[in-house]
Design an enzyme around this catalytic site. Sequence first.
Site, mmCIF file in Angstrom:
data_model
loop_
_atom_site.group_PDB
_atom_site.id
_atom_site.type_symbol
_atom_site.label_atom_id
_atom_site.label_comp_id
_atom_site.label_asym_id
_atom_site.label_seq_id
_atom_site.Cartn_x
_atom_site.Cartn_y
_atom_site.Cartn_z
ATOM 1 N N CYS A 10 -30.482 34.140 44.579
ATOM 2 C CA CYS A 10 -31.107 34.381 45.844
ATOM 3 C C CYS A 10 -31.284 35.767 46.661
ATOM 4 C CB CYS A 10 -30.212 33.605 46.875
ATOM 5 S SG CYS A 10 -30.781 32.795 48.335
ATOM 6 N N HIS A 11 -30.214 36.109 47.736
ATOM 7 C CA HIS A 11 -30.507 37.577 48.120
ATOM 8 C C HIS A 11 -29.629 38.577 47.487
ATOM 9 C CE1 HIS A 11 -32.449 35.181 51.166
ATOM 10 N NE2 HIS A 11 -33.041 36.196 51.501
#
Length: 182
Positions: free
Chosen positions: A106-107
Amino acid sequence: MRIAFLTAPAGVEQIELTVPWRAVTGAGHKPVLVSTIPGDVRAFHHLDKADRFPVDEVVGEVAAESFGGLILPGGVANPDFLRLNERAVSFVRDFFEQGRPVAAICHAPWTLIEADVVRGRVLTSWPSLRTDIRNAGGQWVDEQVVVCDHGPNKLITSRKPDDLKAFCEAFLEQFAKAKEAV
């Protein structure tokens, strides 16, 4: 094999912590929650507060060489906090320098960008990071999971919680290979 899960004290996406944690445990490895301060970590379900998890070890007091691999869960705030902590960034960089496998979802690649370890690497992430990854010298692709060996270690990345099954399968395979090589 001990596997480090590095998170900030708040902001980790709970499912991106708990699903990989269960996968690591299920494969017979020992997951270790590492954070920037002692105490516990507050997880989130996107922007809503979720559960707390006890910190096992603190960056600056533990070395990368005491782990077989590293997992960086996402969440929007989590990697943003981590990339501002030099000890956390150095901890991540050490895994690359020592050739140990790293998995990020994800991030989480924001922390990798700050550690200056994405140059020349192929990876994926939440789509909003694609420009950041490209600006840091990485090649961003929109795929469920990417295993990159264009560097000193294996880098396993995925985009989002929907990719967790493939992410876990990929990092477990790479951790097993790393364990065999030792």
